[in-house]
Design a protein around this motif. Structure first.
Motif, short mmCIF file in Angstrom:
data_model
loop_
_atom_site.label_atom_id
_atom_site.label_comp_id
_atom_site.label_asym_id
_atom_site.label_seq_id
_atom_site.Cartn_x
_atom_site.Cartn_y
_atom_site.Cartn_z
N GLU A 109 0.81 -1.22 0.00
CA GLU A 109 0.00 0.00 0.00
C GLU A 109 0.84 1.27 0.00
O GLU A 109 0.39 2.32 -0.47
N GLU A 114 -1.68 4.07 -1.66
CA GLU A 114 -2.89 3.98 -0.85
C GLU A 114 -2.63 4.39 0.60
O GLU A 114 -3.54 4.78 1.32
N PRO A 134 -4.03 6.94 5.39
CA PRO A 134 -4.53 6.42 4.11
C PRO A 134 -4.85 7.57 3.16
O PRO A 134 -5.11 8.70 3.60
N ASN A 136 -7.30 7.02 0.98
CA ASN A 136 -8.74 6.83 0.83
C ASN A 136 -9.26 6.14 2.08
O ASN A 136 -8.49 5.54 2.84
N GLY A 137 -10.54 6.22 2.29
CA GLY A 137 -11.14 5.72 3.53
C GLY A 137 -11.28 4.22 3.62
O GLY A 137 -11.74 3.70 4.64
N ARG A 138 -10.88 3.50 2.60
CA ARG A 138 -11.08 2.05 2.59
C ARG A 138 -9.88 1.28 3.14
O ARG A 138 -9.95 0.07 3.29
N VAL A 139 -8.81 1.98 3.44
CA VAL A 139 -7.58 1.31 3.85
C VAL A 139 -7.27 1.61 5.31
O VAL A 139 -7.34 2.76 5.74
N ASP A 140 -6.92 0.57 6.06
CA ASP A 140 -6.43 0.72 7.43
C ASP A 140 -4.91 0.91 7.33
O ASP A 140 -4.17 -0.07 7.17
#
Length: 258
Positions: A109, A114, A134, A136-140
Motif C-alpha cells: 500500500e 494507498e 490512508p 482513501n477511507g477504505r484502507v487501514d
C-alpha cells in the motif's frame, strides 16, 4: 515530507536507495564497503562514516563491524574517490529515510500510494515512530504497515537490525488534530488527556505508566514530540494541565536563554 532526495538532489540514480553494503575494511574515518549494482552486478566503492555508524543513543551498543559483515544502508551521496577516478557512494544507517525505504519494501500500500508516511521520528539503534495515513477511507493504514501477525513490521526490523542494534519500529496513526495525533504518538502508553498550545504540549497518563510515558531517558516523549512537531512533557493523571503547560513553556524559555 522532505526526503533524502529533496535535500541532496539527483546526484546519482543510487541516491535515496537502500543497498546491501559488504564491509571490506575499517579505518579512523569509517568503514569501506562494496555495493553491487543490481542491474549490472558491478561492485561500487562505498563509505560508511564512523560518525554515522556510531551516532547512537546512550545505552545502545555500538556496531562491531568487521570485514565480511553486511548491513542495509541508505545511499545519501556520491563523491569522487580520486581525481578522475570512480565514484564512491556515501552511506548512512541512521537516516530516518532508511526506515521509510525498508518499510516500503514490505508494504504494498505504500508503493501504490494507498498509504503515505507523514513523518518519521527516529533514534537510531533504539526506536523509531512512523506516522502513516490512508489516501482513501477504505484502507487501514496502520494495519497495512504492521501486517498480519506483524509480519511486515518485523520484516523491516530484521533488515534494519541485520548488522547491529535492536531498533524497534512503531506505526502511529496520523491525525490532522494535533491533540489526537499526539495521543496516538504516545503509544504504547495511554494518554488520558492532552493539552496543546502553539508548539508545546503536556500529556497526562496514569501514574503507573508515567515512566513508560517518559520512556527510556525521556525517549518515548521525545520521539512523540519529534513526530508531531511539539515539545512534549508527560505528567501523571490529576495534574493541572494548564499549570504544567505554563511550567513547560517557562522551562523551555530558560533552557534557550542559557
Amino acid at each position: 515530507m522532505r526526503t533524502i532526495l529533496s535535500d541532496l538532489g539527483l546526484e546519482s540514480p543510487m541516491v535515496g536507495t537502500t543497498v546491501t553494503a559488504h564491509i571490506k575494511s575499517s579505518g579512523p574515518d569509517g568503514f569501506r564497503c562494496a555495493v553491487y549494482d543490481p542491474a549490472t552486478g558491478h561492485a561500487m566503492d562505498a563509505q560508511l562514516p564512523r560518525a554515522d555508524a556510531y551516532d547512537l543513543p546512550d545505552g545502545a551498543a555500538p556496531p562491531e563491524l568487521v570485514a565480511g559483515d553486511t548491513l542495509i544502508a541508505l545511499v545519501v551521496g556520491v563523491h569522487a574517490a580520486t581525481p578522475g577516478g570512480d565514484q564512491r557512494l556515501l552511506l548512512s544507517v541512521t537516516a530516518p529515510e532508511l526506515v521509510e525505504r525498508l518499510l516500503s519494501g514490505f508494504v504494498d500500500e505504500l508503493r501504490t500510494g494507498e498509504v503515505v508516511i507523514k513523518s518519521i521520528a527516529r533514534v537510531a539503534g533504539s526506536k523509531a515512530k512512523i506516522a502513516v495515513a490512508p489516501t482513501n477511507g477504505r484502507v487501514d493504514a496502520r494495519g497495512a504497515c504492521i501486517g498480519r501477525g506483524a509480519s511486515r513490521l518485523k520484516g523491516a526490523e530484521r533488515l534494519l537490525n541485520r548488522a547491529f542494534g535492536k531498533e524497534r519500529l512503531e506505526i502511529i496513526e496520523y491525525s490532522s488534530d494535533r491533540a489526537v495525533f499526539l495521543a496516538n504518538a504516545m503509544n504504547p502508553v495511554h494518554a488520558i488527556d492532552v493539552l496543546v498550545e502553539r508548539d508545546t504540549a503536556v500529556v497526562s497518563v496514569e501514574e503507573h505508566q508515567l515512566s513508560g510515558g517518559i520512556g527510556e531517558g525521556g525517549l518515548n516523549a521525545q520521539l512523540a514530540g519529534q513526530l508531531t512537531g511539539l515539545y512534549v512533557r508527560a505528567v501523571k493523571d490529576g495534574t493541572d494541565l494548564r499549570a504544567a503547560l505554563r511550567q513547560a513553556v517557562a522551562d523551555r524559555s530558560a533552557a534557550r536563554a542559557v
